[in-house]
Design an enzyme around this catalytic site. Structure first.
Site, PDB file in Angstrom:
ATOM      1  N   GLU A 146      -2.441 -13.267 -20.995  1.00 25.09           N
ATOM      2  CA  GLU A 146      -1.783 -12.215 -20.221  1.00 25.09           C
ATOM      3  C   GLU A 146      -0.418 -11.910 -20.837  1.00 25.09           C
ATOM      4  O   GLU A 146       0.568 -12.596 -20.516  1.00 25.09           O
ATOM      5  CB  GLU A 146      -1.566 -12.671 -18.775  1.00 25.09           C
ATOM      6  CG  GLU A 146      -2.825 -12.931 -18.001  1.00 25.09           C
ATOM      7  CD  GLU A 146      -2.597 -12.758 -16.498  1.00 25.09           C
ATOM      8  OE1 GLU A 146      -3.412 -12.077 -15.875  1.00 25.09           O
ATOM      9  OE2 GLU A 146      -1.596 -13.269 -15.966  1.00 25.09           O
TER      10      GLU A 146
ATOM     11  N   SER B 215      -2.557  -5.281 -16.365  1.00 24.56           N
ATOM     12  CA  SER B 215      -2.838  -3.867 -16.061  1.00 24.56           C
ATOM     13  C   SER B 215      -4.300  -3.460 -16.274  1.00 24.56           C
ATOM     14  O   SER B 215      -4.565  -2.313 -16.646  1.00 24.56           O
ATOM     15  CB  SER B 215      -1.912  -2.937 -16.857  1.00 24.56           C
ATOM     16  OG  SER B 215      -0.570  -3.118 -16.443  1.00 24.56           O
TER      17      SER B 215
ATOM     18  N   GLY C 198       1.469  -5.596 -14.596  1.00 23.09           N
ATOM     19  CA  GLY C 198       2.040  -4.710 -13.588  1.00 23.09           C
ATOM     20  C   GLY C 198       2.780  -3.511 -14.153  1.00 23.09           C
ATOM     21  O   GLY C 198       3.522  -2.836 -13.438  1.00 23.09           O
TER      22      GLY C 198
ATOM     23  N   LYS D 240      -1.771 -12.441  -5.842  1.00 28.07           N
ATOM     24  CA  LYS D 240      -0.319 -12.676  -5.828  1.00 28.07           C
ATOM     25  C   LYS D 240       0.165 -12.802  -4.382  1.00 28.07           C
ATOM     26  O   LYS D 240      -0.550 -13.387  -3.564  1.00 28.07           O
ATOM     27  CB  LYS D 240       0.395 -11.576  -6.626  1.00 28.07           C
ATOM     28  CG  LYS D 240      -0.203 -11.448  -8.041  1.00 28.07           C
ATOM     29  CD  LYS D 240       0.613 -10.648  -8.999  1.00 28.07           C
ATOM     30  CE  LYS D 240      -0.076 -10.643 -10.365  1.00 28.07           C
ATOM     31  NZ  LYS D 240       0.674  -9.926 -11.391  1.00 28.07           N
TER      32      LYS D 240
ATOM     33  N   HIS E 118       0.946 -19.295 -14.739  1.00 26.58           N
ATOM     34  CA  HIS E 118       1.121 -17.832 -14.737  1.00 26.58           C
ATOM     35  C   HIS E 118       2.567 -17.489 -15.114  1.00 26.58           C
ATOM     36  O   HIS E 118       3.499 -18.181 -14.713  1.00 26.58           O
ATOM     37  CB  HIS E 118       0.779 -17.278 -13.351  1.00 26.58           C
ATOM     38  CG  HIS E 118       0.626 -15.788 -13.353  1.00 26.58           C
ATOM     39  ND1 HIS E 118       1.708 -14.944 -13.380  1.00 26.58           N
ATOM     40  CD2 HIS E 118      -0.473 -15.007 -13.368  1.00 26.58           C
ATOM     41  CE1 HIS E 118       1.271 -13.684 -13.400  1.00 26.58           C
ATOM     42  NE2 HIS E 118      -0.052 -13.699 -13.399  1.00 26.58           N
TER      43      HIS E 118
ATOM     44  N   GLU F 293       4.542 -15.355 -14.007  1.00 28.64           N
ATOM     45  CA  GLU F 293       5.447 -15.152 -12.864  1.00 28.64           C
ATOM     46  C   GLU F 293       5.977 -16.487 -12.347  1.00 28.64           C
ATOM     47  O   GLU F 293       7.091 -16.563 -11.836  1.00 28.64           O
ATOM     48  CB  GLU F 293       4.734 -14.341 -11.771  1.00 28.64           C
ATOM     49  CG  GLU F 293       4.594 -12.884 -12.200  1.00 28.64           C
ATOM     50  CD  GLU F 293       3.472 -12.118 -11.532  1.00 28.64           C
ATOM     51  OE1 GLU F 293       2.878 -12.621 -10.560  1.00 28.64           O
ATOM     52  OE2 GLU F 293       3.175 -11.001 -11.999  1.00 28.64           O
TER      53      GLU F 293
ATOM     54  N   ASN G 246      -6.343 -11.961  -8.836  1.00 30.97           N
ATOM     55  CA  ASN G 246      -5.140 -12.697  -8.454  1.00 30.97           C
ATOM     56  C   ASN G 246      -4.376 -11.823  -7.470  1.00 30.97           C
ATOM     57  O   ASN G 246      -3.767 -10.831  -7.864  1.00 30.97           O
ATOM     58  CB  ASN G 246      -4.299 -12.981  -9.708  1.00 30.97           C
ATOM     59  CG  ASN G 246      -2.951 -13.602  -9.370  1.00 30.97           C
ATOM     60  OD1 ASN G 246      -2.680 -13.953  -8.226  1.00 30.97           O
ATOM     61  ND2 ASN G 246      -2.089 -13.719 -10.386  1.00 30.97           N
TER      62      ASN G 246
HETATM   63  P1  13P Z   1      -1.788  -6.680 -13.049  1.00 28.97           P
HETATM   64  O1  13P Z   1      -3.297  -6.526 -13.157  1.00 28.97           O
HETATM   65  O2  13P Z   1      -1.248  -6.170 -11.739  1.00 28.97           O
HETATM   66  O3  13P Z   1      -1.089  -6.158 -14.250  1.00 28.97           O
HETATM   67  O4  13P Z   1      -1.504  -8.271 -12.998  1.00 28.97           O
HETATM   68  C1  13P Z   1      -2.053  -9.076 -13.976  1.00 28.97           C
HETATM   69  C2  13P Z   1      -1.846 -10.483 -13.606  1.00 28.97           C
HETATM   70  O5  13P Z   1      -0.735 -10.977 -13.637  1.00 28.97           O
HETATM   71  C3  13P Z   1      -3.006 -11.262 -13.169  1.00 28.97           C
HETATM   72  O6  13P Z   1      -2.719 -12.614 -13.081  1.00 28.97           O
END
Ligand code: 13P
Length: 259
Positions: A169, A215, A175, A13, A97, A99, A11
């Site tokens: 997740e 992560s 992150g 982002k 997601h 976010e 992903n």
């Molecule tokens: P990270 O791997 O940067 O922690 O992000 C995970 C994520 O949100 C994947 O969709």
């Protein structure tokens, strides 16, 4: 028990311009292990999807989007529709997601509409669930994620288990450099699978892939992949770097091949 094909999904982002995405993808193809038994996909930001699709068209690496609207078209400024993603060859779309839920106030109801749209347009959702730290500390994580699953999926006429991917997740692991304990991820994934089993039967649930995300890095992925219940990973940060992304694929292939 069904043999589920492991999935490593990147992903990206809001990272990578079309030019950067094209370059990354070209190098990824050069280094990609030819006979890997792992399914690999990348989910670039919308403007970079055509550049990635052009490079990956003849390859075994797939691509998807990070979000979509549920309507086919309409006066929805700034939105992108399921047929538009289809036209770009997207096979997958990340939905729900955290976010999107946190920063854009996406609701369970909207996510359910998106899941329905994915179903009717033949796009494979990577549907995300995950709790925040306060919910985990209160001991409510499993209840919370089961509720998210119910809200998005219960009573949807899903007939193809292979076309349904779920990602656990935990928000506090995204992150932050802090991963869940593999045992906690397994407990969560097992209960999600049980829930799907209660709707569609054990045989169906056994074929749905459920990923871990949060992560994941080359030095932490093995402990998740060694778990039979964990069918792959949804990766943010470590998918942006070519070497670490290739490492994630190779480590997954090695562990799942011998499982
Ligand atoms: P990270 O791997 O940067 O922690 O992000 C995970 C994520 O949100 C994947 O969709």
């Amino acid at each position: 028990m069904a043999k589920r094909i492991p999935l490593v999904a990147g992903n990206w982002k809001m990272y990578k311009t079309p030019a950067e995405a094209g370059n990354f993808t070209r190098k990824l193809l050069e280094k990609f292990p030819e006979n890997s038994s792992v399914e690999v996909i990348v989910c670039p930001p919308f403007p970079a999807i055509p550049a990635v699709a052009l490079k990956l068209a003849e390859s075994r690496i797939g691509w998807g989007a990070q979000n979509m609207h549920w309507e086919a078209e309409g006066a929805y400024t700034g939105e992108v529709s399921p047929p538009m993603l289809q036209a770009l060859g997207c096979r997958y779309v990340i939905l729900g997601h955290s976010e999107r839920r946190i920063h854009f106030n996406e609701t369970d109801e909207q996510i359910r509409k998106k899941m329905k749209a994915a179903l009717s347009y033949g796009l494979r959702p990577i549907f995300c669930v995950g709790e925040d730290l306060a919910t985990r500390d209160a001991g409510d994580a499993e209840f919370f994620c089961r509720h998210q699953l119910d809200a998005a999926l219960m009573d949807l006429p899903w007939s193809n288990p292979e076309a349904l991917v779920i990602a656990y997740e935990p928000i506090w692991a995204i992150g932050t450099g802090r991963t869940a304990e593999p045992a906690d991820a397994v407990a969560m994934i097992s209960q999600l699978r049980d829930r799907i089993s209660s709707w569609h039967g054990a045989e169906f649930a056994d074929r749905v892939r459920i990923l871990y995300g949060g992560s994941v890095k080359p030095d932490s992925i093995a402990s998740f992949m060694e778990e039979e219940q964990v069918d792959g990973v949804l990766v943010g940060g470590a998918s942006l770097n070519l070497d670490s992304f290739i490492d994630l694929v190779q480590i997954t292939a090695k562990i799942k091949a011998t499982a």
